[in-house]
Design an enzyme around this catalytic site. Sequence first.
Site, short mmCIF file in Angstrom:
data_model
loop_
_atom_site.label_atom_id
_atom_site.label_comp_id
_atom_site.label_asym_id
_atom_site.label_seq_id
_atom_site.Cartn_x
_atom_site.Cartn_y
_atom_site.Cartn_z
N LYS A 237 0.84 -1.79 0.06
CA LYS A 237 -0.06 0.42 -0.10
C LYS A 237 0.96 1.20 0.35
CE LYS A 237 -4.29 -1.78 1.40
NZ LYS A 237 -4.80 -1.69 2.34
N LYS B 156 -5.04 -10.47 -5.27
CA LYS B 156 -6.02 -10.79 -4.69
C LYS B 156 -6.87 -9.52 -4.83
CE LYS B 156 -6.34 -7.74 -0.72
NZ LYS B 156 -7.01 -7.41 0.76
N LYS C 92 -10.61 -4.31 -3.50
CA LYS C 92 -11.27 -3.13 -3.50
C LYS C 92 -10.88 -1.58 -4.93
CE LYS C 92 -12.59 -2.94 1.27
NZ LYS C 92 -12.30 -2.16 2.32
#
Length: 329
Positions: A112, A194, A197
């Site tokens: 991230k 994966k 969102k």
Amino acid sequence: MKKRIFSGAQPTGNLHLGNYLGALKNWVNLQNEYESFFCIVNLHAVTLPQNPEVLRQKTLDLARIYLASGVDPEISTIFIQSDVSEHAELAWILSCIARMGELERMTQFKDKGKGNAERAGVGLFTYPVLMASDILLYQTHLVPVGKDQKQHLELSRDLAERFNRDFGETFVVPEPFIPPVGANILSLQEPAKKMSKSDENANGSIFLLDDADTITKKIKRAVTDSGTTIEFDEARPAISNLLTIYQLMTGKTPAEAEAHFGGKGYGHFKSELAEAVVEFLRPFQQRVKDFDDAELNKILKDGAEKARLIACETLRDVYAKMGIVGAET
Ligand code: AQP
């Protein structure tokens, strides 16, 4: 006394099938057996920039999604993280116990933070400590999460054990509950990643509130492997992922799912999969609209009150053990 579970999701973006199958579905299955706390982790959300109005709205929307998934407020406690300030307080204490080296090893920070630690927020770096605080405050025995959270959960266990060793028995050391199937639903476009969102390619994720047409288009566009058969195969993650979704939507066993598509082609498979997902999500999407704001606010207020009682008790104990003045024993 029932054992406890704690879990949560961030009110960011739109929840997808991965969030449901990896986490929410298992919350619902476990809630009768365990005393359950399900949190909307809005303090985690602000580890990345958020629009304040959108965050406020998404926080309530996520409560609706918990309820529509089948979390029952009569037996489970649903609350917003920021309504229980002990989460932030215990996170400070645990950040004094956590080590820089162990946080630097967290892969989600690297993902991230996009590999640029200099520019990443400190909150993003200490995110796993706040997660440990969420879990340990409730003396949690079991934490149902997707596979991506396994490393964070190991840190929670390490921090609980370290605190217990240094200050005396205080925290229950939590165990992860990672479902054997569905813990890592992959992107429909890039099966090496994966479903997420925050994926910039919305075609990679099936969102729980996508309409039938969008779901069908996304599944038709899903990448497949070079083979032609429809079967589970570790070497063919794309088709295995689609088959996993089919299996979980229909309740079939892996063998039944494979047998169902024996001799059929990808086109037929994708049409049936799309139909299964649409049918599965239809009643869910209807239930999301069922809760009005007043009802929702009451559930969240009651939930926070209940959560606060336990959180206060744990924090008092922690302060007392550490000699932090003002602690009542
Ligand atoms: N692809 C997935 N498969 C199975 N489980 C998943 N979870 C997330 N992605 C998958 C599980 O969903 C729960 C709530 O997740 P979160 O809101 O904390 O978000 P996240 O883990 O950071 O994952 P997202 O949804 O992909 O969000 P972004 O894009 O913001 O990172 C957790 O139990 C998680 O394991």
